[in-house]
Structure formats: C-alpha cells, structure tokens
Design a protein around this motif. Structure first.
Motif, PDB file in Angstrom:
ATOM      1  N   THR A 199      43.875  45.768  42.006  1.00  0.00           N
ATOM      2  CA  THR A 199      43.042  44.579  41.881  1.00  0.00           C
ATOM      3  C   THR A 199      43.923  43.366  42.137  1.00  0.00           C
ATOM      4  OG1 THR A 199      41.492  45.664  40.414  1.00  0.00           O
ATOM      5  CG2 THR A 199      41.525  43.266  40.338  1.00  0.00           C
ATOM      6  N   VAL A 236      39.200  37.390  41.076  1.00  0.00           N
ATOM      7  CA  VAL A 236      39.920  38.639  41.314  1.00  0.00           C
ATOM      8  C   VAL A 236      39.021  39.556  42.127  1.00  0.00           C
ATOM      9  CG1 VAL A 236      41.163  38.391  39.134  1.00  0.00           C
ATOM     10  CG2 VAL A 236      39.161  39.889  39.239  1.00  0.00           C
ATOM     11  N   VAL A 268      43.944  39.011  36.318  1.00  0.00           N
ATOM     12  CA  VAL A 268      43.277  40.297  36.564  1.00  0.00           C
ATOM     13  C   VAL A 268      42.953  40.972  35.225  1.00  0.00           C
ATOM     14  CG1 VAL A 268      43.634  42.656  37.437  1.00  0.00           C
ATOM     15  CG2 VAL A 268      44.270  40.683  38.857  1.00  0.00           C
TER      16      VAL A 268
END
Ligand code: KDG
Length: 315
Positions: free
Chosen positions: A10, A30, A63
């Motif tokens: 991610t 994100v 994230v």
C-alpha cells in the motif's frame, strides 16, 4: 477468526487534477489493490487483516493510520527501514483516462518475505485474498505469495486470486509463468476477460476453454469481469451473467478491487452465485461513481443506495 487476510503493497497516493508537469495542488491519500479490498470488506462489516511493510516515514504512518481508521487489523503489518513507503501518482488526462505513475522500486514493501505473511494465517482465516501485483514486486514478495497460498490451501482456507495484471511492473509472459502454478491451490479466480489467460493453462485458447480448464484444476469459482459490460461467474454446476450497474463514471481506478470486496462479502454471507455477483457489481459501481480508490466504498447500510439513485438501475 478473521474473515479475510490480505497482504501486499500500500502506497502513498497523490492525485493531480491537472497535468503533473504543470504543477498545482494534489490530494494525498493511500492506495493499494489489496488494502482497497480490505477497506471494502471492513466497510461491509467483515473482519479483515492487512499485512505489509511500510517505510520508516510519515507516509508509512499514513498508510497504517488509514487502515486502522477503516477498521482493518494491521497488527501483522510493520515498519521496515530498508526502503521508503512506495508512492503512486494519479494524473487525470482526458475523459475517464487516469495515468498512473509509480515510485515504488526498492520500496519497503518490495522486501516482503514469507515470514512476514505466514503468521497472519494462524489460525487460518475464512479466506486468503492475494493479487497478481504482489509477485511482480520482487522475489521476496513472489515467495510470500507462493508460501501463503500453499499454507492457506493446506489448512483448508479458501484462497482468492485477483490476477490484476500491471503491465508497468512485469510482462504478460512472466506473469503467466508465476501465476499459472498457483491455479490448482485457488478456490476463487477473479480476472478481467483479457487476464484469464495469465492464470489458465496455456493449452486453453478460448475464454470457455480457460474457464473449463481452471474448473478442472479444482478452482471452485471463476469470475470474469467485463467492466461496463458486467461480469460472469462459473462453477462446475452453473454459469451466471450479470450486467453492470449504470452510474456516471467519476474514477475507474479501484473498481476491480471494489468488485472483489463485494464478491467476497457475498461469499462470506453465503449468498448464491448471482447474489455474490450482484454485490460485486454494486460495490464496483460505488467505486466508479466516486473519486479515489476506496473512499467512496459503501457501508452495509449504504449497499441499497444505488437502487434509489435515478438512472442507476441495472443495465
Ligand atoms: O487497483 C487499484 C490499484 O491499481 C491502485 O490502488 C494501486 O495497487 C496498486 C497498483 O499496484 O497498481
């Protein structure tokens, strides 16, 4: 037990409204295919865990914070200082076309190893979901996918693979060499119509043959996405087609992940094949109709919202 375990990369995501070379403002969020699926499932009330490595940096904290805020379990994720958190730039060009620019080579996530992901599979979850993006990130992530798929299948946990071919990361031939050996361990294969050949045996040359070959290998459900033309799901017993939901296109990125979240949600709820596909095209439509990869995904209470939107009937 956890309903769904996912892992992958991610990244921090910057979205530009003008051509990047002209400058201007960008929005920070994100993005990552597997975490998009995780958020989609969590919004629908399922217990989901995301595992991955983020850099020892502020975007890595973004994230983790985002996933935590969305109710995704990140206890198996960790900070790894060997590389930065990856970065993805989205640049809106003409019409629905979004250009994607990666700054992810050597990222923290590219150091992922089997030992990072295997702990998330004990006790076995109700489903493991992986994508074809992770093995494209390097030998460690590819080994992590092989190990996790093997361990889950051995423990009797269904494994779902979304082929998710990313031509910027690897070519189709290399992807097929890596993905085809996984097929016999998969319970669910999700692919767009042009991706099916990357996971089906090379001997099959038509869509029908590819579906049959995957079912013969023991795959329980083969799901084929056709974007605005809907989707099909095949088992040994039946095939079901559903049309896409008609919505105004805002941002196509993330629609495939939303589709997978809806499909797996329906599967966890014990819906029949048609019900799983109906939820998949519904969550896919939410993603298409709202900006961002995952921001517009529905909660369970919102699932019926599209039914009330004028013009958003089933095609
Ligand atoms: O599926 C949407 C993804 O493409 C996006 O979130 C970024 O995971 C990503 C990737 O590797 O392209």
């Amino acid at each position: 037990a956890t309903d769904v375990v996912v892992f992958g990369e991610t990244m921090a995501a910057l979205r530009a409204h003008d051509p990047i070379r002209l400058g201007g403002t960008m929005g920070l969020s994100v993005a990552g295919a597997e975490s998009n699926v995780a958020i989609g499932l969590a919004r629908l009330g399922h217990r989901v865990s995301w595992t991955g490595l983020v850099g020892d940096d502020e975007t890595g904290q973004l994230v983790l914070r985002t996933l935590r805020a969305e109710g995704v379990d990140v206890t198996n994720a960790r900070v790894d200082g060997r590389g930065p958190t990856g970065l993805i730039l989205f640049e809106r060009r003409v019409g629905d076309l979004t250009r994607v620019i990666y700054h992810r080579a050597g990222s923290a996530a590219s150091f992922l190893e089997p030992s990072d992901v295997l702990p998330a599979l004990t006790p076995p979850p109700r489903t493991l979901h992986v994508t074809g993006i992770t093995p494209a990130l390097g030998p460690g992530p590819a080994a992590a996918v092989r190990a996790a798929v093997g361990a889950a299948a051995e423990a009797g946990a269904p494994v779902c693979l979304d082929v998710n071919h990313r031509a910027r990361l690897w070519d189709r031939g290399t992807a097929a060499e890596v993905l085809r050996p996984l097929a016999a361990s998969l319970s669910v294969v999700v692919a767009s119509d042009d991706e099916l050949e990357l996971v089906a045996p090379a001997s099959a040359t038509t869509e029908r043959d590819r579906v049959t070959a995957l079912l013969d290998l023991g795959v329980g459900e083969v799901v084929v996405k056709r974007g605005a033309d809907g989707a099909s799901a095949h088992t040994a017993e039946q095939s079901v087609d559903v049309p896409a939901r008609r919505v105004r296109v805002t941002d196509l990125v993330g629609a495939g992940d939303a589709f997978v979240a809806g499909y797996l949600s329906g599967r966890l709820d014990g819906l029949d094949l048609a019900g799983r596909l109906d939820r998949a095209v519904t969550t896919g439509a939410f993603a298409v109709a709202s900006p961002g990869d995952w921001e517009g995904l529905p909660t369970r209470a919102e699932l019926a919202l599209l039914d009330t939107l004028p013009g958003s009937t089933l095609r």
